[in-house]
Scaffold this active site. Structure first.
Site, PDB file in Angstrom:
ATOM      1  N   LYS A  77      -6.989  -2.316 -10.039  1.00 48.18           N
ATOM      2  CA  LYS A  77      -7.198  -1.373  -8.941  1.00 48.18           C
ATOM      3  C   LYS A  77      -8.297  -0.405  -9.374  1.00 48.18           C
ATOM      4  CE  LYS A  77      -4.612   1.990  -6.111  1.00 48.18           C
ATOM      5  NZ  LYS A  77      -3.265   2.558  -5.821  1.00 48.18           N
ATOM      6  N   SER A 157      -1.634   2.169  -1.100  1.00 46.83           N
ATOM      7  CA  SER A 157      -3.059   2.228  -1.356  1.00 46.83           C
ATOM      8  C   SER A 157      -3.563   1.092  -2.237  1.00 46.83           C
ATOM      9  CB  SER A 157      -3.411   3.561  -2.017  1.00 46.83           C
ATOM     10  OG  SER A 157      -2.762   3.661  -3.292  1.00 46.83           O
ATOM     11  N   SER A 181       2.733   2.903  -3.270  1.00 45.71           N
ATOM     12  CA  SER A 181       1.508   2.108  -3.185  1.00 45.71           C
ATOM     13  C   SER A 181       1.490   0.799  -3.957  1.00 45.71           C
ATOM     14  CB  SER A 181       0.308   2.944  -3.602  1.00 45.71           C
ATOM     15  OG  SER A 181      -0.038   3.796  -2.541  1.00 45.71           O
TER      16      SER A 181
HETATM   17  N1  GLN Z   1       1.284   6.281   1.350  1.00 46.26           N
HETATM   18  C1  GLN Z   1       1.469   7.324   0.399  1.00 46.26           C
HETATM   19  C2  GLN Z   1       0.341   8.319   0.513  1.00 46.26           C
HETATM   20  O1  GLN Z   1      -0.483   8.149   1.333  1.00 46.26           O
HETATM   21  C3  GLN Z   1       1.590   6.791  -0.992  1.00 46.26           C
HETATM   22  C4  GLN Z   1       0.306   6.515  -1.665  1.00 46.26           C
HETATM   23  C5  GLN Z   1       0.482   6.085  -3.088  1.00 46.26           C
HETATM   24  O2  GLN Z   1       1.570   5.689  -3.507  1.00 46.26           O
HETATM   25  N2  GLN Z   1      -0.602   6.165  -3.830  1.00 46.26           N
HETATM   26  O3  GLN Z   1       0.272   9.271  -0.208  1.00 46.26           O
END
Ligand code: GLN
Length: 507
Positions: A77, A157, A181
């Site tokens: 990532k 994400s 995420s």
């Molecule tokens: N969807 C969550 C956010 O927008 C989690 C994102 C994540 O776990 N990096 O913050």
């Protein structure tokens, strides 16, 4: 061997050790599939770097070294800093940035002999649930598409990671999970992913979003593969991450085959949208709340029945503050983000505005140009909830409720060994569907946020298909440091079923 790309980490490792295939051959084959950047999953590739790493792995194999990940390809990532590839965190702010060092997770997997294929798309600074917030390349940022249906989001994400693994572009990928995420994109793309206990994996070199929540973890096609990767990437890193736990690395592959006889699986009443099946808990009042899609519920129910067949027992539990996880997370995460992102000021590294009047103007323009809309929204919220006069009302209050959410889990784990439920209330939504409604994205995090706030390990494994023929993920949550229990439960399920072997069309 025309279908090398369909093999998982453990299978590839076995072939490499037998010298049935070389790391260079394998890397070459996978790189050949990346032309045209399928699903826009990758943000950077460098075949020379990849092949050099593959040659080094082959040399280690030739010298007789035996290591379970030697020569196996992986992609990272783009939130992990890497010396050999650029790192953007999905943001214009970091476009063109090269780190002078590797993130600990990247370094450890590299030391284990894994070969890096490239860097994977993600939401800007890991903020998002759909990979639609990616802002690079600045000239033409492209959302990642879901290999099961290219009109749908892959989740986020870590959307690039999930799409790449699902589309068989890489056997494995790293992801990060702050509020879901790893788990949510794994669920949306029909793969397996695990977020370890907070502190298990070093955060050194992971571009920081919310430091008290961020955790790295593997995304692959099976629990067995995740176990191999997790064993390599975890472990204390006391000199570089003071929050990394002083717990020795574990070999998570060891207990995978344990029987599930007598395993107590907690089913949170509050998570069950349309009421739990009454043959499970006949005495329990049926609760009704909107939100959990019926097709997701059906797949989760079937998975739990499979667990009962495997010897587990379902136990009703209560996580009464589940709903509060959303407001609590969306105060704490932006608060920490607003502080973490203050380092992007146009001075030390990253983007700097070209024209400005004075220092304050340089900061303003740099940050307005460099940060996307969602990131700016969170900086504003975070700054607000931390400001004098609002700190007590929002931030402090959120911290108190966070503690209570963690206590609820602790109570639940007195009567169960692990908790099971949906990862997300729906299957992957359509690209652009939530464009004008950031809160719709936030609400979809309802089932992943509680474990994040409590720092607990959580994973997602594919358990069927829901509306539109799209994958559904089952979430398993364990007590602190019980990753092995989760992986064991997931592995036994995967030995009894074949959901994790299903491939998207055209793969
Ligand atoms: N969807 C969550 C956010 O927008 C989690 C994102 C994540 O776990 N990096 O913050």
């Amino acid at each position: 061997m025309n279908d090398l790309h369909n093999l998982g980490v453990a299978e590839l490792a076995a072939l490499l050790q037998k010298k049935a295939v070389s790391a260079v051959e394998l890397a070459t084959r996978l790189l050949a599939r990346l032309g045209g950047n399928p699903h826009q999953a990758f943000l950077s590739l460098d075949s020379e770097v990849t092949l050099a790493q593959a040659r080094a792995a082959d040399a280690r194999i030739a010298s007789g070294e035996r290591s379970p990940l030697l020569g196996v390809p992986i992609a990272h990532k783009d939130i992990f800093v890497t010396q050999d590839f650029p790192t953007t965190a999905g943001s214009r702010m970091l476009e063109g940035y090269r780190s002078p060092f590797n993130a600990t997770v990247v370094q450890r997997l590299g030391d284990a002999g894994m070969v890096t294929l490239g860097k994977l798309s993600c939401d800007e600074f890991a903020m998002g649930s759909a990979n639609e917030n990616v802002a690079v390349p600045a000239a033409k940022p492209q959302a990642v598409t879901n290999p099961w249906d290219i009109r749908r989001v892959p989740g986020g994400s870590s959307g690039g990671s999930a799409a790449a693994v699902a589309a068989r572009l890489t056997p494995a990928a790293t992801g990060t999970d702050t509020g879901g995420s790893i788990r949510q994109p794994a669920a949306f793309c029909g793969i397996t992913g695990i977020k370890p206990t907070y502190g298990r994996a070093s955060r050194y070199g992971m571009v920081a979003f919310a430091s008290s929540l961020d955790q790295a973890g593997p995304m692959a096609r099976s629990a067995e593969d995740c176990a191999l990767l997790l064993s390599a990437l975890c472990g204390p890193d006391p000199d570089r991450d003071s929050t990394s736990l002083d717990v020795p690395a574990e070999d998570f592959s060891l207990g995978l085959d344990r029987s599930l006889q007598g395993l107590r699986i907690g089913v949170p009443q509050e998570w069950w949208g349309n009421g739990m099946p009454c043959d499970w808990f006949p005495d329990m009042p049926v609760r009704r709340s909107e939100g959990l899609d019926a097709s997701v519920q059906t797949a989760i129910e079937a998975a739990l029945r499979e667990y009962v067949r495997l010897g587990a027992r379902l136990v009703p539990i209560s996580l009464p503050r589940t709903e509060l996880a959303i407001p609590v997370y969306y105060i704490i995460a932006p608060a920490e983000a607003s502080s973490n992102l203050s380092r992007f000021d146009g001075v030390k590294f990253g983007h700097r505005a070209q024209h400005y009047a004075d220092l304050a103007d340089m900061y303003r323009k740099t940050r307005s140009e460099g940060f996307g809309e969602e990131v700016q929204r969170r900086i504003m919220i975070g700054t607000y909830v931390l400001s004098h006069g609002y700190y007590d009302a929002y931030y402090l209050q959120a911290q108190k409720i966070r503690r209570m959410i963690a206590d609820d889990f602790q109570q639940a784990f007195e009567v169960c060994d692990l908790i099971a439920g949906p990862v997300a209330p729906t299957v992957a939504w359509t690209l652009g569907e939530h464009n004008d409604d950031p809160v719709a994205n936030y609400l979809a995090d309802i089932f992943t946020l509680p474990a994040s706030l409590a720092g607990l390990p959580g994973m997602s494994l594919p358990v069927g298909f829901g509306a539109g023929g799209l994958p559904v993920g089952l979430q398993l949550i364990g007590p602190h440091l019980q990753e092995a229990r989760l992986l064991n439960a997931a592995h036994r399920f995967q030995q009894a079923t074949d959901w994790h072997l299903r491939r998207p069309p055209e793969v």
